[in-house]
Write a protein that holds these residues in place. Structure first.
Motif, PDB file in Angstrom:
ATOM      1  N   ILE A  24       0.854  -1.188   0.000  1.00  0.00           N
ATOM      2  CA  ILE A  24       0.000   0.000   0.000  1.00  0.00           C
ATOM      3  C   ILE A  24       0.891   1.239   0.000  1.00  0.00           C
ATOM      4  O   ILE A  24       1.902   1.278   0.714  1.00  0.00           O
ATOM      5  CB  ILE A  24      -0.903   0.043   1.249  1.00  0.00           C
ATOM      6  CG1 ILE A  24      -1.737  -1.229   1.374  1.00  0.00           C
ATOM      7  CG2 ILE A  24      -1.804   1.274   1.239  1.00  0.00           C
ATOM      8  CD1 ILE A  24      -2.461  -1.362   2.710  1.00  0.00           C
ATOM      9  N   ALA A  25       0.544   2.237  -0.796  1.00  0.00           N
ATOM     10  CA  ALA A  25       1.281   3.494  -0.797  1.00  0.00           C
ATOM     11  C   ALA A  25       0.314   4.650  -1.020  1.00  0.00           C
ATOM     12  O   ALA A  25      -0.731   4.492  -1.667  1.00  0.00           O
ATOM     13  CB  ALA A  25       2.351   3.487  -1.884  1.00  0.00           C
ATOM     14  N   GLU A  61      -6.414   9.749   5.457  1.00  0.00           N
ATOM     15  CA  GLU A  61      -5.796  10.782   6.293  1.00  0.00           C
ATOM     16  C   GLU A  61      -4.512  10.334   6.996  1.00  0.00           C
ATOM     17  O   GLU A  61      -3.493  11.030   6.922  1.00  0.00           O
ATOM     18  CB  GLU A  61      -6.817  11.285   7.324  1.00  0.00           C
ATOM     19  CG  GLU A  61      -6.274  12.316   8.298  1.00  0.00           C
ATOM     20  CD  GLU A  61      -5.782  13.576   7.615  1.00  0.00           C
ATOM     21  OE1 GLU A  61      -4.812  14.179   8.122  1.00  0.00           O
ATOM     22  OE2 GLU A  61      -6.346  13.955   6.561  1.00  0.00           O
ATOM     23  N   PRO A  62      -4.476   9.190   7.684  1.00  0.00           N
ATOM     24  CA  PRO A  62      -3.241   8.805   8.401  1.00  0.00           C
ATOM     25  C   PRO A  62      -2.042   8.568   7.478  1.00  0.00           C
ATOM     26  O   PRO A  62      -0.896   8.650   7.929  1.00  0.00           O
ATOM     27  CB  PRO A  62      -3.644   7.503   9.108  1.00  0.00           C
ATOM     28  CG  PRO A  62      -5.122   7.514   9.152  1.00  0.00           C
ATOM     29  CD  PRO A  62      -5.555   8.228   7.923  1.00  0.00           C
ATOM     30  N   PHE A  63      -2.305   8.276   6.202  1.00  0.00           N
ATOM     31  CA  PHE A  63      -1.217   7.967   5.272  1.00  0.00           C
ATOM     32  C   PHE A  63      -0.611   9.217   4.630  1.00  0.00           C
ATOM     33  O   PHE A  63       0.449   9.139   4.031  1.00  0.00           O
ATOM     34  CB  PHE A  63      -1.727   7.032   4.163  1.00  0.00           C
ATOM     35  CG  PHE A  63      -2.123   5.662   4.644  1.00  0.00           C
ATOM     36  CD1 PHE A  63      -1.214   4.624   4.657  1.00  0.00           C
ATOM     37  CD2 PHE A  63      -3.413   5.415   5.091  1.00  0.00           C
ATOM     38  CE1 PHE A  63      -1.572   3.359   5.095  1.00  0.00           C
ATOM     39  CE2 PHE A  63      -3.785   4.158   5.535  1.00  0.00           C
ATOM     40  CZ  PHE A  63      -2.869   3.124   5.540  1.00  0.00           C
ATOM     41  N   ARG A  64      -1.285  10.342   4.728  1.00  0.00           N
ATOM     42  CA  ARG A  64      -0.838  11.549   4.030  1.00  0.00           C
ATOM     43  C   ARG A  64       0.536  12.029   4.487  1.00  0.00           C
ATOM     44  O   ARG A  64       1.272  12.636   3.713  1.00  0.00           O
ATOM     45  CB  ARG A  64      -1.868  12.673   4.206  1.00  0.00           C
ATOM     46  CG  ARG A  64      -3.146  12.456   3.425  1.00  0.00           C
ATOM     47  CD  ARG A  64      -4.002  13.713   3.376  1.00  0.00           C
ATOM     48  NE  ARG A  64      -5.201  13.498   2.572  1.00  0.00           N
ATOM     49  CZ  ARG A  64      -6.430  13.473   3.053  1.00  0.00           C
ATOM     50  NH1 ARG A  64      -6.639  13.643   4.357  1.00  0.00           N
ATOM     51  NH2 ARG A  64      -7.461  13.274   2.256  1.00  0.00           N
ATOM     52  N   LYS A  65       0.894  11.741   5.739  1.00  0.00           N
ATOM     53  CA  LYS A  65       2.212  12.185   6.218  1.00  0.00           C
ATOM     54  C   LYS A  65       3.327  11.197   5.886  1.00  0.00           C
ATOM     55  O   LYS A  65       4.475  11.411   6.261  1.00  0.00           O
ATOM     56  CB  LYS A  65       2.166  12.432   7.729  1.00  0.00           C
ATOM     57  CG  LYS A  65       1.664  11.286   8.575  1.00  0.00           C
ATOM     58  CD  LYS A  65       1.601  11.729  10.035  1.00  0.00           C
ATOM     59  CE  LYS A  65       0.950  10.676  10.908  1.00  0.00           C
ATOM     60  NZ  LYS A  65       0.884  11.094  12.327  1.00  0.00           N
ATOM     61  N   TYR A  66       2.979  10.122   5.144  1.00  0.00           N
ATOM     62  CA  TYR A  66       3.995   9.134   4.765  1.00  0.00           C
ATOM     63  C   TYR A  66       4.005   8.910   3.245  1.00  0.00           C
ATOM     64  O   TYR A  66       3.848   7.781   2.769  1.00  0.00           O
ATOM     65  CB  TYR A  66       3.729   7.805   5.482  1.00  0.00           C
ATOM     66  CG  TYR A  66       3.674   7.921   6.979  1.00  0.00           C
ATOM     67  CD1 TYR A  66       4.801   8.294   7.705  1.00  0.00           C
ATOM     68  CD2 TYR A  66       2.497   7.640   7.679  1.00  0.00           C
ATOM     69  CE1 TYR A  66       4.759   8.400   9.097  1.00  0.00           C
ATOM     70  CE2 TYR A  66       2.448   7.740   9.066  1.00  0.00           C
ATOM     71  CZ  TYR A  66       3.577   8.123   9.759  1.00  0.00           C
ATOM     72  OH  TYR A  66       3.544   8.226  11.132  1.00  0.00           O
ATOM     73  N   PRO A  67       4.219   9.959   2.454  1.00  0.00           N
ATOM     74  CA  PRO A  67       4.147   9.809   0.997  1.00  0.00           C
ATOM     75  C   PRO A  67       5.299   9.005   0.395  1.00  0.00           C
ATOM     76  O   PRO A  67       5.207   8.566  -0.754  1.00  0.00           O
ATOM     77  CB  PRO A  67       4.187  11.258   0.499  1.00  0.00           C
ATOM     78  CG  PRO A  67       4.928  11.994   1.565  1.00  0.00           C
ATOM     79  CD  PRO A  67       4.507  11.355   2.851  1.00  0.00           C
ATOM     80  N   ASP A  68       6.376   8.825   1.164  1.00  0.00           N
ATOM     81  CA  ASP A  68       7.545   8.103   0.642  1.00  0.00           C
ATOM     82  C   ASP A  68       7.573   6.642   1.065  1.00  0.00           C
ATOM     83  O   ASP A  68       8.512   5.921   0.728  1.00  0.00           O
ATOM     84  CB  ASP A  68       8.838   8.788   1.112  1.00  0.00           C
ATOM     85  CG  ASP A  68       8.975  10.204   0.580  1.00  0.00           C
ATOM     86  OD1 ASP A  68       8.678  10.403  -0.615  1.00  0.00           O
ATOM     87  OD2 ASP A  68       9.349  11.092   1.358  1.00  0.00           O
ATOM     88  N   TYR A  69       6.562   6.200   1.816  1.00  0.00           N
ATOM     89  CA  TYR A  69       6.583   4.850   2.352  1.00  0.00           C
ATOM     90  C   TYR A  69       5.729   3.892   1.514  1.00  0.00           C
ATOM     91  O   TYR A  69       4.673   4.265   1.007  1.00  0.00           O
ATOM     92  CB  TYR A  69       6.039   4.822   3.782  1.00  0.00           C
ATOM     93  CG  TYR A  69       6.964   5.433   4.822  1.00  0.00           C
ATOM     94  CD1 TYR A  69       8.212   5.944   4.475  1.00  0.00           C
ATOM     95  CD2 TYR A  69       6.579   5.498   6.163  1.00  0.00           C
ATOM     96  CE1 TYR A  69       9.049   6.502   5.429  1.00  0.00           C
ATOM     97  CE2 TYR A  69       7.397   6.055   7.130  1.00  0.00           C
ATOM     98  CZ  TYR A  69       8.636   6.558   6.754  1.00  0.00           C
ATOM     99  OH  TYR A  69       9.448   7.110   7.709  1.00  0.00           O
TER     100      TYR A  69
END
Length: 270
Positions: A24-25, A61-69
């Motif tokens: 997932i990204a 929402e929780p994933f927005r701060k991890y765009p490189d993961y």
């Protein structure tokens, strides 16, 4: 490959779950979550047995701060290992890859992210110093979800994580004999004696040792996961199998059993 693990290294031992490799990204441009199988980006008509559909239900929402993961795990569907019914169609999370820094995150951070994102963190049996391979193997029959015998364990060396100077992997799997992709017999001892066997016989023995039913079955499951084959294979699909399977088996042997392939020489491919 075991030489990369030394007594005192910090390791993590986890259950090896027999599902479909999935990822997932977060995509900044579309502000959506992207789902992946082992090789393909998934979509509405290629869902990896419902994984794409499940990802669409997640809160972005929780994933927005991890765009490189990229978040990796196993989407549990019916393959070789039998699990309790309620374990299926769930995502067992075990790794995060940082695309920007080109590295895997330590398991402490992976576990923290599992809690933050409400993912199921794959069963972890041990976190501590590497003692011995016998100690690692002592967890191979432990599982909360396998009906009978689980597939095995994955051992991750946190002390050698992303080490650019190491030629050996920092993650190794140990698979129970009944699910192994290599036959446990005396063939290898025989093929290592060039005085007794000719090159062709040597190659035949090696092929018999490593091109097993389990290895072939694993690749067929992957072909189904990648939408190359339908979930229910019909006789008419054998043309697709014939076109794809031999090369996939060959490539897998090169990747997993390279020393034996080299030992087999020119006859292995034939």
């Amino acid at each position: 490959n075991t030489n990369g693990f030394e007594v005192g290294d910090l390791i993590v031992i986890q259950e090896k779950v027999d599902g479909s490799n999935a990822g997932i990204a977060y995509d900044i441009e579309t502000d959506k979550l992207v789902a992946y199988s082992r090789k393909n980006e998934l979509r509405f008509d290629m869902t990896l047995n419902g994984f794409w559909n499940w990802v669409q239900t997640l809160n972005v929402e929780p994933f927005r701060k991890y765009p490189d993961y990229v978040f990796f795990g196993e989407w549990l569907v019916k393959h070789t290992i039998k699990y309790i019914q309620e374990a299926y169609s769930k995502f067992y999370f075990y790794d995060v890859y940082d695309k920007k820094n080109e590295c895997y995150l330590p398991q402490t951070e992976v576990k923290r992210l599992a809690e933050e994102l409400n993912f199921i963190y794959v069963k972890t049996f041990y976190v501590g110093e590497f003692i011995s391979w016998e100690h690692c193997k002592s967890f191979m029959n432990d599982s909360d979800i396998a009906v009978d015998k689980p597939e095995g364990v994955v051992v991750k060396n946190q002390s050698k994580l992303n080490n650019p100077n190491s030629r050996t992997p920092f993650v190794l799997k140990i698979v129970n004999d009944c699910f192994s992709e290599i036959k446990k017999d005396n063939h290898r001892q025989k093929v290592e004696d060039p005085q007794k066997l000719a090159a062709r016989e040597k190659a035949n023995n090696i092929v018999d040792q490593i091109v097993t039913k389990n290895r072939v079955q694993k690749e067929i499951y992957k072909m189904i996961d990648e939408n190359i084959l339908p979930a229910k294979i019909e006789p008419s699909d054998m043309r697709i199998v014939a076109q794809n399977l031999p090369k996939r088996i060959y490539d897998d042997c090169i990747k997993e059993e390279n020393e034996l392939v080299i030992e087999a020489g020119e006859f292995f491919g034939k």
